[in-house]
Design a protein around this motif. Structure first.
Motif, PDB file in Angstrom:
ATOM      1  N   VAL A  42     -13.110 -23.508  37.932  1.00  0.00           N
ATOM      2  CA  VAL A  42     -12.897 -24.436  37.703  1.00  0.00           C
ATOM      3  C   VAL A  42     -12.394 -25.131  38.808  1.00  0.00           C
ATOM      4  CG1 VAL A  42     -10.636 -25.709  36.676  1.00  0.00           C
ATOM      5  CG2 VAL A  42     -11.159 -23.599  36.377  1.00  0.00           C
ATOM      6  N   SER A  43     -11.943 -25.062  40.121  1.00  0.00           N
ATOM      7  CA  SER A  43     -12.354 -25.650  40.906  1.00  0.00           C
ATOM      8  C   SER A  43     -11.962 -24.463  42.421  1.00  0.00           C
ATOM      9  CB  SER A  43     -10.614 -26.059  41.593  1.00  0.00           C
ATOM     10  OG  SER A  43      -9.863 -25.283  41.344  1.00  0.00           O
ATOM     11  N   ARG A  44     -12.228 -24.624  43.845  1.00  0.00           N
ATOM     12  CA  ARG A  44     -12.830 -23.970  44.500  1.00  0.00           C
ATOM     13  C   ARG A  44     -11.856 -23.143  44.688  1.00  0.00           C
ATOM     14  NH1 ARG A  44     -14.074 -25.913  50.901  1.00  0.00           N
ATOM     15  NH2 ARG A  44     -15.519 -24.699  51.153  1.00  0.00           N
ATOM     16  N   GLY A  45     -12.361 -21.723  44.426  1.00  0.00           N
ATOM     17  CA  GLY A  45     -11.281 -20.431  44.174  1.00  0.00           C
ATOM     18  C   GLY A  45     -10.400 -20.019  43.332  1.00  0.00           C
ATOM     19  N   PHE A  46     -10.702 -21.131  42.073  1.00  0.00           N
ATOM     20  CA  PHE A  46     -10.099 -20.820  40.649  1.00  0.00           C
ATOM     21  C   PHE A  46     -10.730 -20.751  39.203  1.00  0.00           C
ATOM     22  CE2 PHE A  46      -6.764 -22.796  37.651  1.00  0.00           C
ATOM     23  CZ  PHE A  46      -5.581 -21.732  38.150  1.00  0.00           C
ATOM     24  N   TYR A  47     -10.573 -19.894  38.776  1.00  0.00           N
ATOM     25  CA  TYR A  47     -11.363 -19.448  38.210  1.00  0.00           C
ATOM     26  C   TYR A  47     -10.645 -19.083  36.574  1.00  0.00           C
ATOM     27  CZ  TYR A  47     -14.165 -18.412  41.317  1.00  0.00           C
ATOM     28  OH  TYR A  47     -15.275 -18.828  42.650  1.00  0.00           O
ATOM     29  N   HIS A  48     -10.912 -19.949  35.050  1.00  0.00           N
ATOM     30  CA  HIS A  48     -10.342 -20.260  33.925  1.00  0.00           C
ATOM     31  C   HIS A  48     -10.976 -18.606  33.643  1.00  0.00           C
ATOM     32  CE1 HIS A  48      -8.583 -23.863  33.974  1.00  0.00           C
ATOM     33  NE2 HIS A  48      -8.257 -23.538  34.487  1.00  0.00           N
ATOM     34  N   VAL A  49     -10.533 -17.635  32.649  1.00  0.00           N
ATOM     35  CA  VAL A  49     -11.022 -17.032  31.739  1.00  0.00           C
ATOM     36  C   VAL A  49     -10.558 -17.704  30.625  1.00  0.00           C
ATOM     37  CG1 VAL A  49     -10.955 -14.888  30.880  1.00  0.00           C
ATOM     38  CG2 VAL A  49     -10.438 -15.285  33.041  1.00  0.00           C
ATOM     39  N   ILE A  50     -11.464 -18.094  29.569  1.00  0.00           N
ATOM     40  CA  ILE A  50     -12.051 -18.278  27.861  1.00  0.00           C
ATOM     41  C   ILE A  50     -12.773 -17.817  27.350  1.00  0.00           C
ATOM     42  CG2 ILE A  50     -13.344 -20.574  26.874  1.00  0.00           C
ATOM     43  CD1 ILE A  50     -13.260 -21.265  29.687  1.00  0.00           C
ATOM     44  N   GLU A  51     -11.803 -17.851  25.652  1.00  0.00           N
ATOM     45  CA  GLU A  51     -12.598 -17.084  25.124  1.00  0.00           C
ATOM     46  C   GLU A  51     -13.508 -18.097  24.063  1.00  0.00           C
ATOM     47  OE1 GLU A  51     -10.608 -15.195  20.603  1.00  0.00           O
ATOM     48  OE2 GLU A  51      -9.435 -16.803  21.852  1.00  0.00           O
ATOM     49  N   THR A  52     -14.845 -17.051  24.463  1.00  0.00           N
ATOM     50  CA  THR A  52     -16.129 -18.204  24.029  1.00  0.00           C
ATOM     51  C   THR A  52     -15.639 -18.560  22.258  1.00  0.00           C
ATOM     52  OG1 THR A  52     -17.173 -16.330  23.118  1.00  0.00           O
ATOM     53  CG2 THR A  52     -17.582 -17.408  25.853  1.00  0.00           C
ATOM     54  N   SER A  53     -15.373 -18.001  21.298  1.00  0.00           N
ATOM     55  CA  SER A  53     -15.188 -18.296  20.022  1.00  0.00           C
ATOM     56  C   SER A  53     -14.422 -19.899  19.547  1.00  0.00           C
ATOM     57  CB  SER A  53     -14.160 -17.560  19.324  1.00  0.00           C
ATOM     58  OG  SER A  53     -13.402 -16.873  19.312  1.00  0.00           O
ATOM     59  N   THR A  54     -12.991 -19.716  20.478  1.00  0.00           N
ATOM     60  CA  THR A  54     -11.853 -21.116  20.776  1.00  0.00           C
ATOM     61  C   THR A  54     -11.907 -21.824  21.599  1.00  0.00           C
ATOM     62  OG1 THR A  54     -10.041 -19.790  21.082  1.00  0.00           O
ATOM     63  CG2 THR A  54     -10.443 -19.820  18.934  1.00  0.00           C
ATOM     64  N   ASP A  55     -12.516 -21.304  22.982  1.00  0.00           N
ATOM     65  CA  ASP A  55     -12.982 -22.388  24.282  1.00  0.00           C
ATOM     66  C   ASP A  55     -11.455 -22.421  24.471  1.00  0.00           C
ATOM     67  OD1 ASP A  55     -15.214 -22.636  23.992  1.00  0.00           O
ATOM     68  OD2 ASP A  55     -15.830 -24.339  22.886  1.00  0.00           O
ATOM     69  N   LYS A  56     -10.367 -21.720  24.057  1.00  0.00           N
ATOM     70  CA  LYS A  56      -9.306 -21.382  24.520  1.00  0.00           C
ATOM     71  C   LYS A  56      -8.935 -20.851  25.856  1.00  0.00           C
ATOM     72  CE  LYS A  56      -6.288 -22.023  20.638  1.00  0.00           C
ATOM     73  NZ  LYS A  56      -4.852 -21.557  19.847  1.00  0.00           N
ATOM     74  N   VAL A  57      -8.420 -20.969  27.160  1.00  0.00           N
ATOM     75  CA  VAL A  57      -7.768 -20.661  28.376  1.00  0.00           C
ATOM     76  C   VAL A  57      -7.160 -19.648  27.799  1.00  0.00           C
ATOM     77  CG1 VAL A  57      -7.886 -20.908  30.487  1.00  0.00           C
ATOM     78  CG2 VAL A  57      -8.830 -22.471  29.730  1.00  0.00           C
TER      79      VAL A  57
END
Length: 86
Positions: A42-57
């Protein structure tokens, strides 16, 4: 003379063409399974884990390695149905 050679090669070329078309159709039928969870920067040093079926974080982490580990943990939970009980 050239027409005679072409006429002799045409049936074999048609067979090769038919075989290539059948192989192409078989490859088109394969479905590629998407991973259940994806890590997105998402930004420098920040990562989201997303469910691919719903695109929810589902969560976020400060390092890529931790985000990958969290996505694997979620995959194991979903596979074992641990998260469904509480």
């Amino acid at each position: 003379m050239q027409q005679l050679i072409i006429r002799q090669e045409l049936p074999s070329l048609l067979l090769q063409t038919a075989a290539a078309r059948m192989a192409f159709e078989e490859r088109r039928r394969f479905t590629i399974e998407r991973p259940a969870y994806q890590v997105k920067a998402v930004s420098r040093g920040f990562y989201h884990v997303i469910e691919t079926s719903t695109d929810k974080v589902l969560g976020f982490r400060r390092s890529h390695g931790e985000a990958i580990a969290y996505a694997k943990q979620l995959t194991i939970r979903a596979r074992d149905d641990i998260g469904a009980e509480g």
